[in-house]
Each structure stands twice: as structure tokens, then as C-alpha cells.
Design a protein around this motif. Structure first.
Motif, short mmCIF file in Angstrom:
data_model
loop_
_atom_site.label_atom_id
_atom_site.label_comp_id
_atom_site.label_asym_id
_atom_site.label_seq_id
_atom_site.Cartn_x
_atom_site.Cartn_y
_atom_site.Cartn_z
N GLY A 116 -10.11 3.80 7.64
CA GLY A 116 -9.83 2.66 8.50
C GLY A 116 -9.46 1.43 7.70
O GLY A 116 -8.52 0.70 8.07
N PHE A 117 -10.16 1.18 6.61
CA PHE A 117 -9.84 0.02 5.77
C PHE A 117 -8.45 0.16 5.15
O PHE A 117 -7.66 -0.79 5.16
N LEU A 118 -8.15 1.34 4.60
CA LEU A 118 -6.83 1.55 4.00
C LEU A 118 -5.73 1.41 5.04
O LEU A 118 -4.66 0.83 4.77
N SER A 119 -5.98 1.89 6.24
CA SER A 119 -4.97 1.82 7.29
C SER A 119 -4.72 0.39 7.75
O SER A 119 -3.56 -0.04 7.89
N ILE A 120 -5.79 -0.38 7.97
CA ILE A 120 -5.60 -1.74 8.46
C ILE A 120 -5.01 -2.63 7.38
O ILE A 120 -4.21 -3.52 7.68
N ARG A 121 -5.34 -2.36 6.12
CA ARG A 121 -4.73 -3.14 5.05
C ARG A 121 -3.24 -2.82 4.91
O ARG A 121 -2.42 -3.69 4.64
N PHE A 122 -2.89 -1.55 5.08
CA PHE A 122 -1.48 -1.19 5.07
C PHE A 122 -0.74 -1.89 6.21
O PHE A 122 0.37 -2.42 6.03
N SER A 123 -1.37 -1.93 7.39
CA SER A 123 -0.74 -2.58 8.53
C SER A 123 -0.55 -4.07 8.29
O SER A 123 0.54 -4.62 8.54
N THR A 124 -1.58 -4.75 7.79
CA THR A 124 -1.46 -6.19 7.57
C THR A 124 -0.46 -6.52 6.47
O THR A 124 0.23 -7.54 6.53
N ARG A 125 -0.35 -5.65 5.49
CA ARG A 125 0.64 -5.88 4.43
C ARG A 125 2.06 -5.69 4.95
O ARG A 125 2.98 -6.38 4.54
N MET A 126 2.24 -4.74 5.86
CA MET A 126 3.56 -4.56 6.48
C MET A 126 3.92 -5.77 7.34
O MET A 126 5.07 -6.23 7.34
N ILE A 127 2.92 -6.29 8.06
CA ILE A 127 3.16 -7.49 8.87
C ILE A 127 3.48 -8.68 7.97
O ILE A 127 4.40 -9.47 8.25
N ARG A 128 2.74 -8.80 6.89
CA ARG A 128 2.97 -9.91 5.95
C ARG A 128 4.36 -9.83 5.33
O ARG A 128 5.01 -10.86 5.11
N ALA A 129 4.81 -8.60 5.06
CA ALA A 129 6.14 -8.42 4.46
C ALA A 129 7.27 -8.63 5.46
O ALA A 129 8.44 -8.65 5.07
N GLY A 130 6.93 -8.74 6.73
CA GLY A 130 7.95 -8.97 7.75
C GLY A 130 8.81 -7.76 8.06
O GLY A 130 9.99 -7.90 8.41
N VAL A 131 8.22 -6.57 7.94
CA VAL A 131 8.96 -5.34 8.25
C VAL A 131 9.24 -5.33 9.75
O VAL A 131 8.32 -5.35 10.58
N ARG A 132 10.51 -5.26 10.13
CA ARG A 132 10.89 -5.44 11.53
C ARG A 132 10.40 -4.32 12.43
O ARG A 132 10.02 -4.55 13.57
#
Length: 255
Positions: free
Chosen positions: A27-43
Motif C-alpha cells: 500500500g505504501f509503495l502504491s500510494i507513493r507511486f501514485s503521488t509521484r505520478m501526480i507530482r510529475a503531472g502525468v496526464r
């Protein structure tokens, strides 16, 4: 590997704990991956949940999952080990979402990508370390003493176990106040580390150093100087390595 898992985890009744541990890590790895994708602005990646302009942090969903997993886990009969493991996994997933925003809850402001936000990563690492030891069957030494005293009975055994537990907990508090969080935490399982950590010098920025090492007198000045030299020689290289590991897993904080 299957035999080891069965003998170490399943046969000892630690399957729910293992499911909690696995769900928390994933869960931690998944949510961190998600927040990093959001931070990177992946459309193409889903963004934050903002109904009506209100940003709902993922710790809110984590609290809901923890309530669900906890209530179901308490309500299930002990013989339904499989369903209890599922409930533990739900609880672990919720715990990961909450701990990932530990720094925000602690400071009551959004510090997710700031330097203070690293406190969330530390909280998750600490929870995973303790849970991993428990999954492997490594219990805190004080808890083992109390279990042994309960099995043997007798007032003397209880008094000795409680006294030793109080001593070790006190040493753990001193060790943490000296700025050695990991030594104090792991020392609960291996008490020798507590004795070493409590005796050794405090880190120069730790509460213990602020309370004692800044007193007037040559003795305290020497201790503070030794603590600063040790910090530069030993702790700072380890801290930089920890920062690199944290950045690799959770992303770099904003400048």
C-alpha cells in the motif's frame, strides 16, 4: 520456501500479521507511486480526489479502511483464519495510507513534499521494521519475560519481569531523547542496544544535548564538541545514505 512460510507464519498463527505487513508495504509503495505520478503531472494518471474543490487526502480513506478491517477482524470468530487475514490486510492497507501522511497529521498542515514530510517515510519504515520482526517471531524481550512470568506464576517472577521491563523502557526513552530513534526502537527487541545507546553521547541536535550539553562548564563543552565531531564523522554519512534511500522510494522533497 513454502515449507518455511507454513512453519514460520501459518502454523504459528501469524498469517493475519503477515497479511497486515504485506498490505502495508504494498500500500505504501502504491500510494507513493501514485503521488509521484501526480507530482510529475502525468496526464493519463488519475489526479487528486477533489470533489467540489475540496482536496480529500488519502489518509481519510486510510482511516475508513482501518475502521473496516479492525471492526471485521474483531467480529470474526477465531477459527476463520482466512477471513481474519483478509481483514488484517485491509487494516494494513489503511495503515499505509494514514502513515504516509503522518507528517501532515502531526503538523496539521500540508508538508507532504517538504523536508518535514520525511517524517512520514520514517514512520512507515519504523512500522515495517517492527512488524517484520514480529512476523519472523522476534518478540520484544520484555514481552517475552512477562509471558514467561505468567506461565511460571509467582510474585517474584512477576516483580522481576515488570522491573526489568520498566528499566528497559526507561533506557529506550533516554536513547530516543539522545536522538537515536532506530537504536531505541530495535533495542526493544535486543536490549543490549538500549544499554549502549543510553550510555553513549547524544546527537548534538537531540533534546538530551539541548538540556545538558549547553550548560556552562568545560566538561559539558567537551561533550558537545565530541558529539559534533561524531555527528560529522559517523551520523551525517549514514543520514545522507538514508536520504538517498528515502528519495528513491518516496521522491525528493521540494527545495
Amino acid at each position: 520456501m513454502g515449507d518455511w512460510f507454513r512453519h514460520t507464519v501459518v502454523d504459528t498463527g501469524r498469517l493475519p500479521l503477515f497479511c497486515f505487513f504485506a498490505a502495508m508495504v504494498l500500500g505504501f509503495l502504491s500510494i507513493r507511486f501514485s503521488t509521484r505520478m501526480i507530482r510529475a503531472g502525468v496526464r493519463w494518471w488519475p489526479g487528486n480526489v477533489t470533489p467540489g474543490g475540496l482536496h480529500i487526502h488519502h489518509s481519510v480513506f486510510g482511516l475508513g479502511l482501518m475502521l473496516l478491517g479492525g471492526i471485521v477482524g474483531f467480529a470474526l470468530p477465531p477459527d476463520l483464519a482466512g477471513w481474519r487475514a483478509v481483514a488484517a490486510a485491509v487494516f494494513g492497507l489503511g495503515a499505509a495510507l494514514v502513515l504516509d501522511e503522518f507528517a501532515l497529521i502531526l503538523r496539521l498542515r500540508d508538508v507532504y513534499w517538504s523536508r518535514e514530510g520525511r517524517e512520514s517515510v520514517t514512520a512507515v519504515f519504523a512500522a515495517c521494521a517492527v512488524t517484520g520482526l514480529l512476523v519472523l517471531g522476534v518478540l520484544p524481550e520484555n514481552l517475552t519475560d512477562l509471558i514467561r512470568a505468567d506461565d511460571q506464576g509467582g510474585l517474584a517472577g512477576w516483580a522481576g519481569a515488570i522491573g526489568l521491563a520498566a528499566l528497559n523502557l526507561g533506557l529506550a526513552v533516554v536513547t530516543v531523547l539522545k536522538g537515536k530513534l532506530w537504536t531505541g526502537l530495535i533495542g526493544l527487541f535486543f536490549p543490549l542496544l538500549l544499554y549502549v545507546g543510553a550510555i553513549r553521547l547524544a546527537r548534538p541536535a537531540a533534546p538530551w544535548a539541548r538540556w545538558f550539553y549547553h550548560r556552562p562548564g568545560e566538561r559539558w563543552a567537551r561533550r558537545l564538541e565530541r558529539a559534533r565531531r561524531r555527528e560529522e564523522r559517523f551520523h551525517q554519512p549514514v543520514a545522507r545514505l538514508g536520504d538517498r534511500l528515502s528519495a528513491l522510494v518516496a521522491g525528493r522533497p521540494s527545495s
